[in-house]
Design a protein around this motif. Structure first.
Motif, PDB file in Angstrom:
ATOM      1  N   HIS A  45     -15.651   3.082   1.131  1.00 26.27           N
ATOM      2  CA  HIS A  45     -15.579   2.598   2.514  1.00 26.27           C
ATOM      3  C   HIS A  45     -15.091   1.156   2.541  1.00 26.27           C
ATOM      4  O   HIS A  45     -15.762   0.246   2.067  1.00 26.27           O
ATOM      5  CB  HIS A  45     -16.926   2.693   3.220  1.00 26.27           C
ATOM      6  N   HIS A  47     -12.255  -1.592   5.109  1.00 27.28           N
ATOM      7  CA  HIS A  47     -11.448  -1.750   6.329  1.00 27.28           C
ATOM      8  C   HIS A  47     -10.062  -2.233   5.946  1.00 27.28           C
ATOM      9  O   HIS A  47      -9.365  -2.855   6.744  1.00 27.28           O
ATOM     10  CB  HIS A  47     -12.150  -2.712   7.290  1.00 27.28           C
ATOM     11  N   MET A 277     -23.198   6.135   9.198  1.00 30.47           N
ATOM     12  CA  MET A 277     -23.580   4.757   8.839  1.00 30.47           C
ATOM     13  C   MET A 277     -24.515   4.302   9.940  1.00 30.47           C
ATOM     14  O   MET A 277     -24.105   3.978  11.051  1.00 30.47           O
ATOM     15  CB  MET A 277     -22.321   3.897   8.736  1.00 30.47           C
ATOM     16  N   TRP A 344     -25.062  -1.568   2.414  1.00 25.95           N
ATOM     17  CA  TRP A 344     -24.133  -1.831   3.501  1.00 25.95           C
ATOM     18  C   TRP A 344     -24.371  -3.174   4.170  1.00 25.95           C
ATOM     19  O   TRP A 344     -25.518  -3.507   4.497  1.00 25.95           O
ATOM     20  CB  TRP A 344     -24.274  -0.701   4.530  1.00 25.95           C
ATOM     21  N   ASP A 374     -16.815  -2.411   1.676  1.00 30.41           N
ATOM     22  CA  ASP A 374     -16.659  -2.740   3.096  1.00 30.41           C
ATOM     23  C   ASP A 374     -15.635  -3.879   3.279  1.00 30.41           C
ATOM     24  O   ASP A 374     -15.633  -4.559   4.307  1.00 30.41           O
ATOM     25  CB  ASP A 374     -17.969  -3.163   3.741  1.00 30.41           C
TER      26      ASP A 374
END
Ligand code: HDL
Ligand code: ZN
Length: 435
Positions: A45, A47, A277, A344, A374
């Protein structure tokens, strides 16, 4: 007669192990550190965006310093308030953050230390009074070569993006036929539909699908067709959504009905996992933008019911509250279709990564995914994985030390097998990429 194979005191039996040499406990820290350090990561995961996504692909010192984690820290460490910060252009914002958090303050936090680790990785002055040297360096970088360098330095083989099918800029890029860099994989993010149905249905309708605000059978069918077309184009590894700490299921809400009538059938039809999430409290302080989100403890019951009622669907789950981590491990013991992942966001700090990873190993062995970056800016891969690898290696070393102390020798092959599963294979297997 002592059977040499079963005689644990017999050095010959140990040396002749079919798995090659066994490691002494004293050799473990070095061996585990080397093996974990060399294991390529499949970062499930991020971005980040592949180069073909143009300006969406963020990299360089001005982007690194304008990370929303650092924006939040700027407002704590200086007299600069949101009004001042948001009135500046990006390079002036970066100058302000550098001055306040790195020159006038000591970069002790995880997010500031991360920037230091990146500068250091490129042999840039980590005590520079300003950003001239760093800007000059990144300005010289060829974008494609820079990606190769960052992936190599971070030890990352692949990253999964966060792809919003309703984002107009991204959608146009998906319409193009040029090939996607195979190291960048898609994840179909559904927040704009599940969490914002009032605007989401209109965006889907604007793309020519026959839907309206009421979740009639016809609208459900229209949203299913929308997902089928997006999946055809994006080829995502999983569907994903971020969910508030108040998330419940089943729930008589647009989200509850869309998960039941659209998401779960789509996951079954396309054999895709659903990543949840959970625990975000969006815009706790709206004045500071993306930096203003907070967290809350969630009800594990919603996850348990989804996993129990849909044993044929694979779930990926990460939770934002530290207080939910032990429950998540226990639920993963109950449901083999639940794969816990990552530390996270507010949990992505060494002290908490250590606590979570150790309890996961104790409760789940090597059957989870310890981390995702992330990353929003390319070079963050370098520090996020440098910091996490060290902690994951320490937790694994302790686990192997405990195993040897309980009477079972350990080989390098076994350490490598478990490191591969944790950092790459478990996820690849979950999404059908593992051969
Ligand atoms: O919803 C998410 O995917 C979160 O990771 C948010 O993007 C958050 O702003 C973030 O960057 N966390 O690290
Ligand atoms: Zn994210």
């Amino acid at each position: 007669m002592s059977d040499s194979v079963c005689d644990k005191t017999n050095p010959v039996a140990l040396a002749e192990s079919p798995n090659g040499g066994f490691l002494n406990a004293s050799e473990l820290p070095m061996a585990v550190g080397q093996i974990v350090g060399a294991q390529p990561v499949f970062d499930l995961h991020t971005h980040l965006f592949a180069p073909r996504f143009g300006a969406l692909n963020l990299w360089g010192i001005d982007e690194l310093l304008n990370y929303h984690y650092l924006i939040a820290e700027l407002f704590r460490s200086s007299g600069a308030g949101p009004e001042k910060y948001f009135s500046l252009d990006k390079s002036a914002q970066a100058d302000l953050i550098w001055e306040e958090l790195f020159v006038r303050s000591t970069p002790l936090s995880e997010a500031t230390r991360g920037v230091i680790a990146v500068l250091s990785a490129f042999n840039l002055d980590t005590r520079a009074p300003d950003l001239r040297e760093a800007r000059a360096f990144f300005a010289e970088c060829d974008p494609q070569e820079h990606i190769e360098t960052v992936f190599r330095l971070a030890g990352v083989s692949d990253v999964v993006m966060t792809n919003d099918p309703l984002d107009p800029v991204e959608s146009q890029i998906w319409e193009r036929s040029d090939a996607l860099d195979p190291r960048f994989h898609a994840a179909l993010r559904t927040d704009g539909i599940l969490n914002q149905w009032d605007s989401g249905w209109m965006a889907i309708a604007s793309k020519g699908f026959d839907v309206d605000g009421d979740l009639t059978e016809s609208t459900v069918a229209g949203v299913r067709r929308f997902f089928d077309s997006v999946i055809e184009r994006m080829r995502p590894l999983y569907l994903a959504v971020s969910l508030p700490d108040t998330f419940d299921f089943p729930e008589d809400s647009a989200r509850g009905r869309l998960i039941k009538q659209v998401i779960l059938p789509v996951c079954r039809a396309h054999n895709l996992p659903f990543a949840m999430m959970i625990g975000v409290r969006r815009a706790v302080n709206p004045a500071i933008g993306l930096a203003g989100d907070g967290l809350g403890r969630s009800d594990m019951g919603a996850v348990n019911r989804l996993c129990a009622e849909n044993p044929d669907v694979r779930f990926l789950v990460t939770m934002l509250s530290r207080e939910n981590q032990h429950e998540l491990c226990v639920s993963a013991r109950k449901f083999s279709n639940l794969l816990p992942f990552g530390c996270w966001w507010f949990l992505n700090n060494p002290s908490i990564i250590e606590e979570i990873t150790r309890e996961r190993i104790e409760l789940l062995g090597a059957t989870f995914v310890p981390q995702h970056s992330d990353a929003r800016i390319l070079e963050q891969l370098i520090y996020k994985w440098k910091h996490s690898r060290r902690i994951i290696a320490n937790a694994l070393t302790e686990a192997f030390e405990n195993l040897i102390a309980d009477g079972r020798p350990v080989t390098r092959d076994e350490i490598a097998r478990d490191a591969e599963r944790l950092l790459s294979g478990n996820f690849k297997n979950w999404v059908g990429l593992q051969n």
